[in-house]
Design a protein around this motif. Structure first.
Motif, mmCIF file in Angstrom:
data_model
loop_
_atom_site.group_PDB
_atom_site.id
_atom_site.type_symbol
_atom_site.label_atom_id
_atom_site.label_comp_id
_atom_site.label_asym_id
_atom_site.label_seq_id
_atom_site.Cartn_x
_atom_site.Cartn_y
_atom_site.Cartn_z
ATOM 1 N N ASN A 73 -0.057 -21.144 -11.805
ATOM 2 C CA ASN A 73 0.438 -19.836 -11.378
ATOM 3 C C ASN A 73 0.051 -19.444 -9.956
ATOM 4 O OD1 ASN A 73 -2.212 -19.414 -11.737
ATOM 5 N ND2 ASN A 73 -2.028 -17.565 -12.964
ATOM 6 N N TYR A 75 1.164 -19.901 -5.657
ATOM 7 C CA TYR A 75 2.084 -20.364 -4.625
ATOM 8 C C TYR A 75 1.570 -21.688 -4.061
ATOM 9 C CZ TYR A 75 4.694 -20.099 -0.204
ATOM 10 O OH TYR A 75 5.494 -20.356 0.868
ATOM 11 N N GLU A 226 -4.765 -10.216 -10.142
ATOM 12 C CA GLU A 226 -4.218 -8.972 -9.604
ATOM 13 C C GLU A 226 -5.130 -7.799 -10.002
ATOM 14 O OE1 GLU A 226 0.263 -7.016 -10.077
ATOM 15 O OE2 GLU A 226 -0.261 -8.861 -11.096
ATOM 16 N N SER A 250 -3.396 -13.075 -3.303
ATOM 17 C CA SER A 250 -2.868 -12.076 -4.240
ATOM 18 C C SER A 250 -3.939 -11.050 -4.577
ATOM 19 C CB SER A 250 -2.302 -12.732 -5.495
ATOM 20 O OG SER A 250 -3.247 -13.578 -6.083
ATOM 21 N N THR A 254 -3.727 -6.934 -3.747
ATOM 22 C CA THR A 254 -3.845 -5.825 -4.698
ATOM 23 C C THR A 254 -5.038 -4.942 -4.340
ATOM 24 O OG1 THR A 254 -5.116 -7.158 -6.277
ATOM 25 C CG2 THR A 254 -2.733 -7.097 -6.575
ATOM 26 N N ASN A 257 -3.970 -2.796 -1.285
ATOM 27 C CA ASN A 257 -3.044 -1.729 -1.667
ATOM 28 C C ASN A 257 -3.745 -0.618 -2.445
ATOM 29 O OD1 ASN A 257 -0.775 -2.593 -0.363
ATOM 30 N ND2 ASN A 257 -0.022 -3.818 -2.078
ATOM 31 N N LEU A 279 3.198 -16.513 0.117
ATOM 32 C CA LEU A 279 4.351 -15.648 0.403
ATOM 33 C C LEU A 279 3.934 -14.186 0.520
ATOM 34 C CD1 LEU A 279 7.475 -15.250 0.438
ATOM 35 C CD2 LEU A 279 7.394 -15.198 -2.051
ATOM 36 N N ILE A 280 3.074 -13.753 -0.397
ATOM 37 C CA ILE A 280 2.701 -12.336 -0.439
ATOM 38 C C ILE A 280 1.953 -11.909 0.831
ATOM 39 C CG2 ILE A 280 0.430 -12.504 -1.603
ATOM 40 C CD1 ILE A 280 1.375 -10.180 -3.411
ATOM 41 N N ARG A 282 2.537 -12.589 3.828
ATOM 42 C CA ARG A 282 3.458 -12.287 4.930
ATOM 43 C C ARG A 282 4.322 -11.058 4.644
ATOM 44 N NH1 ARG A 282 3.467 -17.761 4.254
ATOM 45 N NH2 ARG A 282 5.329 -17.956 2.980
ATOM 46 N N ASN A 283 4.279 -10.587 3.411
ATOM 47 C CA ASN A 283 5.218 -9.528 3.033
ATOM 48 C C ASN A 283 4.588 -8.210 2.612
ATOM 49 O OD1 ASN A 283 8.092 -10.561 3.215
ATOM 50 N ND2 ASN A 283 7.016 -12.281 2.280
ATOM 51 N N ILE A 284 3.260 -8.113 2.722
ATOM 52 C CA ILE A 284 2.644 -6.819 2.450
ATOM 53 C C ILE A 284 2.461 -6.075 3.768
ATOM 54 C CG2 ILE A 284 1.539 -7.399 0.262
ATOM 55 C CD1 ILE A 284 -1.006 -8.077 1.773
#
Lengths: 338, 338
Positions: A73, A75, A226, A250, A254, A257, A279-280, A282-284
């Protein structure tokens, strides 16, 4: 239930001896080519399982590579698998995969399954607590090559491909310090896992090098999920942390955030860094400073090394310990100097 | 290379006939218990492979379940696998996994590998273009159960567990329309894949139901990768889209972030929705409206159904088509009414 076809069933159908059937299926030259063809045709039509068939058995090859990983689980692991398949597919090998779920008994059970499935070679990232020996003896005894990657067993000189986790953690912690952080927390995983232990060492070394004190409560040992990131945020807010280095992206995401929700400004109030370049990361918002961990490349390297060993191009054991490059990727989550 | 131990080697060591060895390993009652024990002890010490051993062969059980998926690189699939393992582990089954990489030939090759590894049953999410028949005949012929999930073959009544993709896509598109979007784009995958085709149908039906026109350029067919999301953003900006529904969350995330970089306000200028309720959907800013796709639950359901079939508790074919619930999760990326 359907009965398995045996060499005795084939022998009976053809009114010949079972040993002739066995010899034919093993391409033994005592059996004439014509008889062999007749027997193979009958075996095929009766659904005799092909893994015991002539060519493969004779060559001791199943053209299958086994892969055992702690969990699928992430990336990073999916990138590793893509890299492996990009090499094994071209070479005509199948890949079968199982997960140990971080459980040593399950790892041993996976090893047995892989052995019984006659894999030609094995790629392993070990479970927490695995010594890299128990359960592996069946492979060693039969000289079936085993190559460790990412998480190699601690203290053994066995073929492995890893990154320098200690140094990567040192560099990313040093960067947080340079950006002004003084009370940095490290969210990590179980310390019996080599990669987490090494990152913890690098983290501590960077504090020491900068003359910053280290208190045990700066080390937050979790399952890196998470939820663990959210729980860690509460602790970090209480203890007035101004920097966080998490051992995966990850969990960093979390945690960051959750602190944002509590009103903290990132990176002004708390500087953040993760690990893996998922991936995460670069996108938060803000994008996460991290270590680029070359999963796809690592997958390609380990598959190529194993196949080269199987085709006698090079020996896995001649230069067993390979370290791949990783790199610090600085993004907005840490890039602030007051 | 190490030679595979055969029943002939065992027979020679013990100076008995190969057929007696074979009978003993198959627990045939013609061989005395004492002789059987002697033969099994010798077979074990010589490293004779256990998958051909007595109990399993007699029962035709390998206690292994096979899983073939298009790709392992999604949060959804890792959740499915966790769900499967939570059931198979407790039942003492091993899981072996392979990916078809969306390639039909690779899927067929995976099927052969799984068959030769004597899996007791198979769980499959098909590759793009697979008809669910080619390559599967070896399982059908031997009555080895196959259960499809998520991506079931189109137009076949075969045991499968899926969600209602058409309706989920209808509901999420309808929601974007209710929030004021009028020029909505759908970023999707290859239309030979059932789930993407069905989501496209639901998307179109929602436009139709709302009296909105549909133009072919509103359908952006991609590989649903991170890069595809960024490329789609450029197109959507040019064509003045005010709503985006992507068939997965990671593609929605990269598309949304690219539009943010270009100065668009989310959700005021463009309303966004994804699919899967991935980790990333909860951690981007604004959080992404999506469909909660019960991966872990689906994994548990398919594993339990297959094991129930294997233990004769229930028959897979008695109620072959199972649809699981999914739900619309509304978050800040779409929740805006002018």
């Amino acid at each position: 239930m359907h009965k398995e076809v045996t060499i005795y069933d084939i022998a009976e159908k053809l009114s010949i001896s079972a040993s002739t059937v066995s010899r034919a299926l093993n391409a033994n030259s005592l059996v004439s080519k014509k008889t062999q063809q007749k027997i193979i045709a009958m075996a095929t039509s009766m659904g005799y399982r092909s893994n015991t068939f002539a060519a493969n058995l004779r060559m001791q090859r199943s053209n299958t590579i086994g892969l055992i990983v702690p969990r699928l689980n992430s990336y990073f692991m999916s990138e590793v698998i893509s890299g492996i398949e990009s090499v094994t597919n071209d070479a005509g090998y199948n890949l079968i995969i199982s997960q140990s779920m971080e459980n040593v008994d399950k790892e041993i059970s996976n090893l047995k399954t892989m052995f019984n499935n006659r894999v030609d070679g094995l790629l392993v990232s070990v479970a927490a607590g695995s010594n890299g020996l128990t359960g592996f003896d069946i492979f060693r005894d039969r000289k079936i090559p085993v190559l460790f990657f990412d998480r190699a067993p601690h203290g053994l000189t066995v073929p492995s491909v890893t990154i320098d986790n200690e140094n990567a953690a040192f560099l990313i912690t040093q960067h947080l310090i340079e950006m002004g952080a003084k009370n940095i927390f490290h969210i990590t995983g179980h310390q019996s896992v080599s990669v987490y232990k090494e990152r913890t060492s690098g983290f501590k070394r960077a504090l020491l090098a900068a003359g910053l004190p280290f208190n045990e409560n700066q080390l937050i040992v979790t399952d890196l999920s998470e939820k663990a990131g959210i729980a860690a945020a509460k602790l970090i807010a209480e203890l007035k942390g101004d920097g966080v280095f998490a051992a995966n992206d990850s969990c960093a995401a979390t945690c960051m955030n959750e602190l944002k929700l509590q009103g903290f400004k990132i990176p002004q109030d708390v500087k953040f860094a993760g690990f893996n370049n998922d991936l995460i990361s670069r996108n938060i918002d803000p994008a996460l400073t991290t270590i680029n961990y070359p999963g796809f490349e690592m997958g390609k390297v380990i598959a190529a090394k194993l196949l080269d060993h199987l085709s006698h191009k090079s020996d896995l054991h001649s230069s067993p310990l390979i370290t791949m490059k990783s790199e610090l990727v600085i993004r907005a989550s840490s890039n602030y100097k007051p």
